[in-house]
Motif scaffolding. Structure first.
Motif, PDB file in Angstrom:
ATOM      1  N   PHE A 256     -25.410  33.168  -2.094  1.00  0.00           N
ATOM      2  CA  PHE A 256     -26.858  33.004  -1.992  1.00  0.00           C
ATOM      3  C   PHE A 256     -27.448  34.392  -1.844  1.00  0.00           C
ATOM      4  CE2 PHE A 256     -30.649  32.929   0.688  1.00  0.00           C
ATOM      5  CZ  PHE A 256     -31.490  32.145  -0.104  1.00  0.00           C
ATOM      6  N   VAL A 257     -28.404  34.733  -2.713  1.00  0.00           N
ATOM      7  CA  VAL A 257     -28.965  36.083  -2.752  1.00  0.00           C
ATOM      8  C   VAL A 257     -30.485  36.013  -2.625  1.00  0.00           C
ATOM      9  CG1 VAL A 257     -29.086  38.247  -4.055  1.00  0.00           C
ATOM     10  CG2 VAL A 257     -27.088  36.746  -4.316  1.00  0.00           C
TER      11      VAL A 257
ATOM     12  N   ARG B 293     -43.148  41.229  -4.561  1.00  0.00           N
ATOM     13  CA  ARG B 293     -42.191  40.691  -5.525  1.00  0.00           C
ATOM     14  C   ARG B 293     -40.984  40.180  -4.748  1.00  0.00           C
ATOM     15  NH1 ARG B 293     -46.235  41.740  -7.766  1.00  0.00           N
ATOM     16  NH2 ARG B 293     -46.576  42.992  -9.663  1.00  0.00           N
ATOM     17  N   SER B 294     -40.531  38.948  -5.055  1.00  0.00           N
ATOM     18  CA  SER B 294     -39.360  38.401  -4.361  1.00  0.00           C
ATOM     19  C   SER B 294     -38.809  37.232  -5.154  1.00  0.00           C
ATOM     20  CB  SER B 294     -39.717  37.962  -2.935  1.00  0.00           C
ATOM     21  OG  SER B 294     -40.633  36.877  -2.965  1.00  0.00           O
ATOM     22  N   TRP B 295     -37.513  36.939  -4.917  1.00  0.00           N
ATOM     23  CA  TRP B 295     -36.921  35.739  -5.510  1.00  0.00           C
ATOM     24  C   TRP B 295     -35.613  35.427  -4.810  1.00  0.00           C
ATOM     25  CZ3 TRP B 295     -33.483  36.001 -10.345  1.00  0.00           C
ATOM     26  CH2 TRP B 295     -32.852  37.245 -10.453  1.00  0.00           C
ATOM     27  N   ASN B 296     -35.215  34.150  -4.878  1.00  0.00           N
ATOM     28  CA  ASN B 296     -33.945  33.679  -4.340  1.00  0.00           C
ATOM     29  C   ASN B 296     -33.112  33.123  -5.493  1.00  0.00           C
ATOM     30  OD1 ASN B 296     -34.725  34.141  -1.571  1.00  0.00           O
ATOM     31  ND2 ASN B 296     -35.959  32.284  -1.711  1.00  0.00           N
ATOM     32  N   ARG B 297     -31.807  33.297  -5.397  1.00  0.00           N
ATOM     33  CA  ARG B 297     -30.945  32.755  -6.442  1.00  0.00           C
ATOM     34  C   ARG B 297     -29.593  32.334  -5.887  1.00  0.00           C
ATOM     35  NH1 ARG B 297     -31.328  38.350  -7.293  1.00  0.00           N
ATOM     36  NH2 ARG B 297     -29.366  39.492  -7.637  1.00  0.00           N
TER      37      ARG B 297
ATOM     38  N   ASN C 280     -23.231  34.673 -12.905  1.00  0.00           N
ATOM     39  CA  ASN C 280     -24.257  33.846 -13.520  1.00  0.00           C
ATOM     40  C   ASN C 280     -25.038  33.195 -12.386  1.00  0.00           C
ATOM     41  OD1 ASN C 280     -24.480  30.737 -15.260  1.00  0.00           O
ATOM     42  ND2 ASN C 280     -25.697  32.538 -15.675  1.00  0.00           N
ATOM     43  N   TRP C 281     -26.355  33.082 -12.539  1.00  0.00           N
ATOM     44  CA  TRP C 281     -27.136  32.550 -11.429  1.00  0.00           C
ATOM     45  C   TRP C 281     -28.249  31.630 -11.902  1.00  0.00           C
ATOM     46  CZ3 TRP C 281     -26.835  38.017 -12.078  1.00  0.00           C
ATOM     47  CH2 TRP C 281     -27.910  38.583 -12.767  1.00  0.00           C
ATOM     48  N   ILE C 282     -28.709  30.823 -10.951  1.00  0.00           N
ATOM     49  CA  ILE C 282     -29.893  29.995 -11.162  1.00  0.00           C
ATOM     50  C   ILE C 282     -30.899  30.343 -10.079  1.00  0.00           C
ATOM     51  CG2 ILE C 282     -28.661  28.096 -12.277  1.00  0.00           C
ATOM     52  CD1 ILE C 282     -28.759  26.594  -9.620  1.00  0.00           C
ATOM     53  N   ARG C 283     -32.151  30.248 -10.430  1.00  0.00           N
ATOM     54  CA  ARG C 283     -33.216  30.580  -9.497  1.00  0.00           C
ATOM     55  C   ARG C 283     -33.498  29.417  -8.563  1.00  0.00           C
ATOM     56  NH1 ARG C 283     -38.853  33.557 -10.346  1.00  0.00           N
ATOM     57  NH2 ARG C 283     -39.236  33.839  -8.132  1.00  0.00           N
TER      58      ARG C 283
ATOM     59  N   ILE D 146     -39.243  35.981 -13.884  1.00  0.00           N
ATOM     60  CA  ILE D 146     -38.368  37.127 -13.658  1.00  0.00           C
ATOM     61  C   ILE D 146     -37.045  37.018 -14.403  1.00  0.00           C
ATOM     62  CG2 ILE D 146     -37.390  36.154 -11.526  1.00  0.00           C
ATOM     63  CD1 ILE D 146     -37.363  39.047 -10.420  1.00  0.00           C
ATOM     64  N   MET D 147     -36.482  35.805 -14.547  1.00  0.00           N
ATOM     65  CA  MET D 147     -35.189  35.669 -15.214  1.00  0.00           C
ATOM     66  C   MET D 147     -35.282  35.899 -16.719  1.00  0.00           C
ATOM     67  SD  MET D 147     -32.852  32.894 -13.230  1.00  0.00           S
ATOM     68  CE  MET D 147     -33.640  31.453 -13.905  1.00  0.00           C
ATOM     69  N   ASP D 148     -36.479  35.780 -17.283  1.00  0.00           N
ATOM     70  CA  ASP D 148     -36.658  36.083 -18.699  1.00  0.00           C
ATOM     71  C   ASP D 148     -36.692  37.584 -18.957  1.00  0.00           C
ATOM     72  OD1 ASP D 148     -36.693  33.451 -19.502  1.00  0.00           O
ATOM     73  OD2 ASP D 148     -38.870  33.259 -19.363  1.00  0.00           O
ATOM     74  N   TYR D 149     -36.747  38.376 -17.876  1.00  0.00           N
ATOM     75  CA  TYR D 149     -36.753  39.831 -17.998  1.00  0.00           C
ATOM     76  C   TYR D 149     -35.477  40.444 -17.414  1.00  0.00           C
ATOM     77  CZ  TYR D 149     -41.698  39.499 -19.214  1.00  0.00           C
ATOM     78  OH  TYR D 149     -42.890  39.204 -19.832  1.00  0.00           O
ATOM     79  N   ILE D 150     -35.241  40.210 -16.112  1.00  0.00           N
ATOM     80  CA  ILE D 150     -34.053  40.766 -15.466  1.00  0.00           C
ATOM     81  C   ILE D 150     -32.785  40.094 -15.964  1.00  0.00           C
ATOM     82  CG2 ILE D 150     -32.834  40.830 -13.245  1.00  0.00           C
ATOM     83  CD1 ILE D 150     -35.336  41.708 -11.925  1.00  0.00           C
TER      84      ILE D 150
END
Length: 301
Positions: free
Chosen positions: A170-171, A183-187, A205-208, A219-223
């Protein structure tokens, strides 16, 4: 000559001088070729490498980039769909400093019926406008990334490689700022590690998680949604590349690649060269493309 380019030339001159001093020191080279740690040693995957719980060790490389040049500095960061942007551009220097700190510790040993280890990790990357006297040398961006990692030791052969580990994590990643620059996100991430002699490959490999209403919804479409890290050690010289991709086609086929090379100068003090191209060089730049080139020193690889 513009000041920004004069600063970069000065940095490169100092770096070249360091390399020259390194090349002239030919008396003792044994420390250059000492073997780097394997995946099994770094993650204590075998009983012989177990060091106990709550002992702090390195995670990602620890380095300080004295000068990092950008071909396209993000002077007007913005986020889609929420009007998260500044009222006017910020006059940033194209040359700045960067550093990364990263640590981990084993929290539980042989958890889940004696099959896995649980780690806690923390990484911090800071982008410092060290040479920007007009703005009082501010920290442009600081990214914080705590993680909880579940690791399963493995030992199987595939395509000439040995599978050493697999697991999940978990990140959380954020820059600790308020709107419009928050800016923030969990994955939730899954990973697997392989090696073959001095060559190591780590796949992720990750999911948001919870990304329906936030300050960087795409963000996942860029990073990206996946990452491959390839490392090759020649003694204490290290080459490693980190590639990320969105796993999409067409105009959403985006990502990044980061190339790194480090080599020892004196004992545990190493030079570090880093080249980056793509999106997400920092969290505030997640949807901004640029190419950067940095030189500095590495303390832990």
């Amino acid at each position: 000559m513009p000041k920004k380019y004069a600063t970069l030339i000065f940095i490169l001159t100092i770096f070249q001088f360091s390399i020259s001093c390194f090349a002239q020191n030919n008396e003792e080279k044994d420390w250059i070729f000492k073997n780097s740690k394997t995946l099994s040693e770094m993650w204590e995957l075998k009983e012989e490498y177990h060091r106990g719980t709550f002992i702090i060790t390195s995670y990602e490389p620890v380095y300080f980039t004295v000068g990092k040049f950008s071909t396209n500095t993000n002077k007007f960061p913005s986020s889609e769909e929420r009007n998260n942007f500044l009222s006017e551009p910020v006059e940033l220097d194209v040359v700045e400093a960067k550093f990364q700190l990263s640590l981990k510790t084993k929290v539980f040993y042989k958890a889940l019926w004696g099959k896995a280890d649980v780690w806690a990790a923390f990484s911090q990357r800071a982008y410092w406008q060290l040479y920007n006297k007009e703005l009082s040398r501010p920290f442009r961006e600081t990214n914080y990334q705590p993680e909880i990692i579940l690791n399963f030791p493995l030992n199987f052969k595939v395509l000439g490689f040995t599978g050493r580990m697999a697991g999940a994590a978990f990140v959380h990643e954020s820059n600790g700022r308020s709107d419009p620059l928050s800016r923030s996100w969990n994955r939730f991430s899954v990973h697997a590690g392989f090696d073959r002699g001095p060559l190591q490959i780590m796949l992720k490999n990750w999911i948001r998680l919870g990304g329906s209403n936030d300050d960087n919804p795409q963000i996942m479409d860029y990073i990206g949604r996946a990452e491959a890290k390839v490392t090759y050690d020649w003694g204490r010289q290290r080459f490693y590349a980190i590639a990320r991709h969105s796993l999409r086609f067409g105009d959403k086929s985006r990502g990044s690649i980061q190339l790194n090379y480090s080599f020892p100068i004196v004992k545990n003090f190493s030079a570090h060269i880093q080249i980056f191209d793509g999106y997400g060089e920092s969290l505030i730049d997640y949807n901004h493309r640029q190419t950067t080139f940095g030189v500095g020193v590495s303390l832990i690889n």
